[in-house]
Design a protein around this motif. Structure first.
Motif, mmCIF file in Angstrom:
data_model
loop_
_atom_site.group_PDB
_atom_site.id
_atom_site.type_symbol
_atom_site.label_atom_id
_atom_site.label_comp_id
_atom_site.label_asym_id
_atom_site.label_seq_id
_atom_site.Cartn_x
_atom_site.Cartn_y
_atom_site.Cartn_z
ATOM 1 N N ARG A 212 -2.355 -1.980 14.088
ATOM 2 C CA ARG A 212 -2.352 -0.052 14.329
ATOM 3 C C ARG A 212 -0.900 0.821 13.335
ATOM 4 N NH1 ARG A 212 -6.372 1.829 11.143
ATOM 5 N NH2 ARG A 212 -8.181 0.900 12.028
ATOM 6 N N LEU A 214 2.440 -1.699 13.873
ATOM 7 C CA LEU A 214 3.192 -2.006 12.864
ATOM 8 C C LEU A 214 3.224 -1.399 10.780
ATOM 9 C CD1 LEU A 214 3.887 -5.490 13.999
ATOM 10 C CD2 LEU A 214 5.553 -3.249 14.579
ATOM 11 N N LEU A 215 1.371 -0.926 10.801
ATOM 12 C CA LEU A 215 1.573 -0.844 9.541
ATOM 13 C C LEU A 215 0.905 0.843 8.891
ATOM 14 C CD1 LEU A 215 -0.234 -4.555 8.884
ATOM 15 C CD2 LEU A 215 1.964 -3.942 8.512
ATOM 16 N N ALA A 216 1.498 0.849 8.189
ATOM 17 C CA ALA A 216 0.727 2.203 7.450
ATOM 18 C C ALA A 216 0.221 1.569 5.996
ATOM 19 C CB ALA A 216 1.682 3.235 7.132
ATOM 20 N N PRO A 217 -1.507 3.000 5.934
ATOM 21 C CA PRO A 217 -1.899 2.770 4.550
ATOM 22 C C PRO A 217 -1.460 2.282 3.199
ATOM 23 C CG PRO A 217 -2.843 4.380 5.948
ATOM 24 C CD PRO A 217 -1.768 3.684 6.668
ATOM 25 N N ASP A 219 0.190 -0.599 2.766
ATOM 26 C CA ASP A 219 1.417 -1.551 3.501
ATOM 27 C C ASP A 219 1.062 -3.177 3.051
ATOM 28 O OD1 ASP A 219 3.327 0.065 4.090
ATOM 29 O OD2 ASP A 219 2.862 -0.228 6.293
ATOM 30 N N ALA B 91 4.271 4.655 12.115
ATOM 31 C CA ALA B 91 3.277 5.112 10.691
ATOM 32 C C ALA B 91 2.335 5.796 10.261
ATOM 33 C CB ALA B 91 2.663 2.907 11.499
ATOM 34 N N ARG B 94 4.375 8.528 8.142
ATOM 35 C CA ARG B 94 4.786 7.654 7.134
ATOM 36 C C ARG B 94 3.970 8.527 6.188
ATOM 37 N NH1 ARG B 94 4.710 2.456 6.679
ATOM 38 N NH2 ARG B 94 5.477 1.854 8.718
ATOM 39 N N SER B 95 2.858 8.295 7.090
ATOM 40 C CA SER B 95 1.368 8.019 5.834
ATOM 41 C C SER B 95 1.347 10.232 5.288
ATOM 42 C CB SER B 95 0.206 7.560 6.219
ATOM 43 O OG SER B 95 -0.041 8.650 7.152
ATOM 44 N N PRO B 217 -6.734 8.625 6.498
ATOM 45 C CA PRO B 217 -5.203 9.534 6.422
ATOM 46 C C PRO B 217 -5.016 10.807 4.964
ATOM 47 C CG PRO B 217 -4.879 6.894 6.282
ATOM 48 C CD PRO B 217 -6.951 7.511 6.309
#
Lengths: 494, 494
Positions: A212, A214-217, A219, B91, B94-95, B217
């Motif tokens: 959660r 480090l990553l976004a949807p 990725d 994150a 960004r999203s 999101p």
């Protein structure tokens, strides 16, 4: 209560208040509810089910019609009956669709991974499941746990109004535990000062905090294939694109990994380095070194899941040790050795990430239970956990030897050398289909398809050495496999 | 250790190994690290800081230059120095950008909400912070907690190898606790059978399970404005579009809510119905009824956060009671009344949602600690918690009366009638700016801007009645406000 339900189906009986078809429909419905039959799973053919339960095909058709009417299954033309998915479209699927991801998109909702974990919780008083992921309760040490808790309560009484129970506790986790963990990690060669450590509600939660943060949807994330089903389900649900890295008896295929990294630019590789689940494989020094070089060249981080740390051979190298905790986030916990229900896990991270991980924890659970963290600290400080782990290691070695003999006698072939808690073996038949008759006989197995993000059919199966020592299981296994072969289940899958 | 740091800044001294500018830079850096100065916050002007610390403007400039060199602050032309945000782009941001959301996009990363919760954890031995969100530790009942734990350990010893500590526990949560909660909810008129209840690692985690299960999101979600900062930070970070519903002394503005629902089609409204944080407002029957009608008309669900349940007046209506738990997911916990560090919370949900919520929990923490859940069950079953809550209620009533007197004597005006734990009052000056000199004097306050998703400046402030009884705080408050007015901080904001 779920825990009271026997895993094995009761035999159908003509001297009941219900018709045979009602009894059969009820049994299947219960399994769907428990997720032992996952969304997307195909029900046995009418002919198979009739033979297995000793009833007429007409009875089976009537039972399936009832399930159809209840909305639990759907009929697909020429193909049979399938368990229906959840009614609402899951959020992750929607966001995956929106992001245009096409890598390893699961054929069905990844939720069937939860069948296996739900199974864990039903094993309470019942028969040990060869597919489960835990140590038998009898191997754990209740007096050790209670002694540690009593010690913490005594300290708390001394502290009065500044007792830890009365405060939220530190966001990073209990300072006493983080100090004890820092010492433990030094022993593994991992240079983690207490400020680098963040506790979590079990290792699963620690992995959640990492992905959660480090990553976004949308990725991309590298995962072991085969790998732990719950982890890939969790990452899928977060809307990530899973990049499966094949993992055989020699470890991860670094050529494939490099190609995936070049093409998809993942930000993270989630991997079990030591006693990998399900293969039991432990990374060698050279592979670890090359993997870290790839991580640097392609600029991704590694989440090193060391859940089985206390069952590991001494001197097994950790990526975080080679790396000096620069590009690796180390994760471990105590559910597999001390107390599953305490839910104490932790991570150790590069300095620049710690605060962001703590923020994610704050927004997820605020803090984590100080009492249980302090009790783990007591077990660590006094060497009690190390001595307990040695005892468990001896029990496991003998269980493994016995289980390996039984498995090989039953005609199975190990796909990687047997080590640690899990064996990964080839049965020669589709294990997802094999799971159903074994469930009828009261045995929960872990079919190979569960360990592939793609859920592709597989003849592999994971066994838990601690709970596969019963010759009765292997007898049932051989019988079920023979039935499948006789019924013409087709050629063995690779 | 963080907890050892005094909240108040040490006075700068010429008889130190460090220069004055190094000391000042060090103090500011420490506050940035603790998030007491949030990303995006403006540092005091050079003139203000020089006067406050009794040093020359040159010393302040040198200190700010050091912070600049360390990358902790940035200079903006003609505007001054600002705390820098986290290095990597979060994150959620960004999203959010990817989804093109433009509703209530925070001006800065929402992370400064964690300053307040981080503050909670530093209040251990120190002075009570008027801005904190918890009861004083001395009001909690350690013998009650320990008695309940000892009782559970005794039961566990009887159970031997089926002791709950040795198993993962049920995914939905401990059955004994769910039964006790079902009875408690019946008393509130909420028809929640144990099968409708899922436990969580505190109420925050329960809210996380709900939003992760129901929303993807880019989805829109209604929130109270003002509302609890951590909740809006959590939802923002999940990549959701926040739709703020104005909440005044009369409750939520249902006309605005209806308009937002029409325009943005939100799937969820997250709201505190009883003893709302920060206003203390409790929904009346008619508002509750109309709100549920709107939820039906616009097809959204309501997450009813009843965190302050045990401090609530008897017979305060719950939305989940009116609604019969059809369209409402009820959330509560025990951190505000029993034991913050136990992290025991729960939700009660419509039947069709329960399994999906359990799956989200499985993928987040697997299960939750059974020992602590059983200890809460003991407190509930034996009426111990109810009696404890009555005592706390009496203490709070007297603290509230005293705090209200002091606040009004200091020239503050309550924006809603004082009730429950929190007061919401107008100070006449920008409370975000007021926070800095008060922090210097050793007092952590909760500025109004924290409670708006937009983080807009505000003259409001939330006080905790239990920790605002000290006349010394109000004296410091009056002095700090006078300094700001003299320094010409401009007209009061609305």
């Amino acid at each position: 209560m779920k825990t009271d339900l026997p895993l094995s189906a009761a035999p159908l009986t003509r001297h009941s208040g219900q018709t045979l078809s009602e009894q059969l429909a009820g049994q299947v419905a219960e399994r769907i509810r428990q997720r032992l039959l996952a969304p997307g799973a195909r029900l046995p053919s009418v002919r198979d089910a009739a033979r297995r339960h000793g009833v007429s095909p007409h009875t089976v058709v009537a039972a399936y019609d009832q399930l159809l009417a209840q909305g639990l299954v759907e009929a697909r033309k020429q193909r049979g009956f399938f368990v229906r998915g959840p009614q609402a479209e899951p959020a992750a699927a929607r966001s995956r669709a929106a992001s245009g991801a096409d890598v390893a998109a699961p054929k069905v909702a990844p939720i069937d991974a939860t069948a296996l974990i739900r199974g864990m919780f039903q094993a309470g008083g019942g028969r040990p499941g060869p597919g489960l992921g835990t140590l038998p309760a009898a191997w754990l040490d209740l007096p050790l746990l209670h002694g540690a808790l009593r010690r913490v309560l005594a300290d708390d009484r001394q502290a009065g109004a500044s007792a830890s129970a009365l405060l939220y506790g530190e966001p990073a986790g209990d300072p006493r535990l983080r100090m004890a963990l820092s010492n433990r990690l030094q022993d593994l060669g991992i240079p983690a000062a207490p400020e680098r450590i963040v506790t979590a509600v079990g290792a699963t939660h620690a992995l959640e905090l990492i992905s959660r943060t480090l990553l976004a949807p949308g990725d991309a994330v590298l995962v072991d294939d085969p790998g732990w089903a719950v982890e890939s389900a969790r990452l899928s649900r977060q809307g990530l694109r899973l990049l499966p890295v094949p993992r055989g008896a020699d470890g991860p295929d670094l050529d494939v990994l490099a190609a995936l990294a070049t093409q998809h630019r993942p930000r993270l590789y989630v991997t079990v380095s030591v006693l990998h689940n399900p293969t039991g494989h432990t990374l060698g020094l050279n592979t670890a070194h090359r993997l870290l070089q790839l991580a640097q060249a392609h600029d991704f981080l590694i989440a090193e899941d060391d859940t089985y740390a206390y069952l590991a051979p001494p001197h097994a190298p950790r990526l975080a040790a080679l790396d000096g905790l620069q590009r690796t986030v180390y994760v471990s916990g105590f559910s597999k050795i001390l107390a599953p229900s305490w839910r104490v896990g932790y991570l150790a991270a590069p300095a620049g990430l710690v605060d962001r991980l703590i923020d994610t924890k704050l927004l997820s659970t605020l803090t984590s239970p100080a009492l249980l963290e302090q009790a783990v600290a007591v077990c660590l400080e006094q060497g009690l956990l190390r001595r307990h782990a040695e005892k468990v290691g001896a029990l496991l070695a003998s269980a493994r030897a016995r289980s390996v003999r039984l498995a090989e006698a039953a005609g199975c072939r190990f796909l990687a050398p047997p080590q640690g808690l899990f064996g990964w073996l080839d049965t020669g038949v589709d294990t997802e289909r094999l799971a159903l008759p074994l469930l009828d006989a009261g045995w929960l197995i872990a079919p190979g398809s569960l360990f592939h993000a793609s859920h592709r059919p597989s003849t592999a199966m994971r066994i838990n050495f601690a709970s596969s020592q019963d010759a009765a299981f292997w007898k049932a296994f051989v019988a079920a496999r023979a039935t499948m072969k006789n019924a013409g289940s087709g050629p063995a899958l690779s």
